[in-house]
Design an enzyme around this catalytic site. Structure first.
Site, PDB file in Angstrom:
ATOM      1  N   LYS A 217       8.674  -3.952  -3.270  1.00  0.00           N
ATOM      2  CA  LYS A 217       7.423  -3.502  -3.886  1.00  0.00           C
ATOM      3  C   LYS A 217       7.644  -3.096  -5.345  1.00  0.00           C
ATOM      4  CE  LYS A 217       3.695  -0.197  -2.790  1.00  0.00           C
ATOM      5  NZ  LYS A 217       3.325   0.856  -1.811  1.00  0.00           N
TER       6      LYS A 217
ATOM      7  N   GLU B  85       2.329  -3.020   5.965  1.00  0.00           N
ATOM      8  CA  GLU B  85       3.325  -2.234   5.246  1.00  0.00           C
ATOM      9  C   GLU B  85       3.872  -1.145   6.178  1.00  0.00           C
ATOM     10  OE1 GLU B  85       3.716   0.278   1.060  1.00  0.00           O
ATOM     11  OE2 GLU B  85       1.778   0.247   2.082  1.00  0.00           O
TER      12      GLU B  85
ATOM     13  N   CYS C 194       0.672  -3.650  -0.641  1.00  0.00           N
ATOM     14  CA  CYS C 194      -0.254  -2.523  -0.796  1.00  0.00           C
ATOM     15  C   CYS C 194      -0.715  -2.276  -2.238  1.00  0.00           C
ATOM     16  CB  CYS C 194       0.360  -1.277  -0.174  1.00  0.00           C
ATOM     17  SG  CYS C 194      -0.851   0.011   0.254  1.00  0.00           S
TER      18      CYS C 194
END
Length: 277
Positions: free
Chosen positions: A115, A40, A156
């Site tokens: 995300k 990331e 993440c």
């Protein structure tokens, strides 16, 4: 399938991070990898949003994305670019997106994922983080074909939300990418157990390239980039430090495990009543 994982300590200068990425891709190709996975925020780690504002670009201008595409084409390698902070010109608001890219050996972007779960947490009296103040959340899961597998893309903090991975594996994903920049305390407590859980619950390979170390903006990240097989066995743990490592994936293992414990076939979609006491 031989893959490479890049464990980085990305700084605040995208051009320097692009230089490091170019070297990592060259090393991955020399080591025989057909695909490289990066963490990331490969392109920049900067919690100073006023400073970051000056270097965040849209896709067509981002220097790290341009290097990733150019090097993929030059070397004939797949690049799973963990994520970049991108200025999304399609959105009406002024927020950025945390976007993951899948790039094929021709240098074409074949999949994008924004995300969904943003890191809005209070880890301690002096450690509150609010990604949603600067980033817009994504609105859909993404799966894409890669050689011999179907890749599900995430980033993440998504790791904590099993419903996303259920959606992707229901759609055929048998390889999950979870690039990360985990904090040190949450990494020590939760990183490995969550990665193994995601692998076990769906009988899939999990590949998680991570940031590590003390970054130029003052943050520290946990490292321990990992590959976990469909039985939950850790095949690779890069521990601390930065650099590149390799792992061979026997993709037949997915069907072997699922034939023993057919978790996908046994899934049910339902809502349980909640009884109020």
């Amino acid at each position: 399938m031989k893959i490479a994982l890049a464990q980085m300590c990305s700084g605040i200068d995208p051009s320097e991070n692009a230089r490091q990425l170019r070297a990592l891709i060259t090393e991955a190709v020399a080591g025989g990898a057909s695909m490289i996975f990066t963490p990331e925020m490969t392109g920049m780690m900067d919690c100073n949003r006023s400073r970051a504002e000056n270097v965040i670009r849209n896709e067509s201008e981002d220097p790290v994305l341009l290097v990733a595409r150019s090097e993929a084409r030059k070397a004939g390698i797949w690049v799973q670019l963990g994520s970049l902070a991108i200025r999304d010109t399609d959105r009406k608001n002024q927020k950025w997106v945390d976007r993951s890219f899948l790039i094929d050996p021709e240098g074409a972007i074949v999949a994008r994922y924004d995300k969904i779960h943003l890191f809005d947490v209070d880890l301690g009296p002096n450690d509150s983080q609010r990604e949603s103040s600067a980033y817009a959340r994504g609105d859909g899961a993404v799966v894409a074909p890669v050689p011999g597998a179907t890749l599900g893309m995430s980033i993440c903090y998504d790791l904590r939300f099993s419903g996303l991975y259920e959606a992707m594996t229901n759609a055929g994903a048998d390889l999950l990418s979870i690039p990360a920049a985990f904090t040190v305390p949450t990494g020590k407590a939760h990183w490995e157990v969550l990665l193994r859980a995601r692998a076990i619950e769906a009988g899939v390979f999990v590949v998680a390239a991570a940031q590590y170390g003390k970054h130029a903006d003052g943050r520290s990240t946990y490292g321990h980039s990992m590959v976990v097989d469909p039985w939950g066995k850790v095949l690779l743990d890069m521990g601390e430090g930065i650099g590149l490592d390799f792992c061979n994936l026997d993709l037949q293992k997915v069907q072997e495990v699922r034939s023993r414990i057919p978790v996908i076939a046994h899934r049910k979609t339902f809502e349980l009543p909640v009884n109020q006491a």
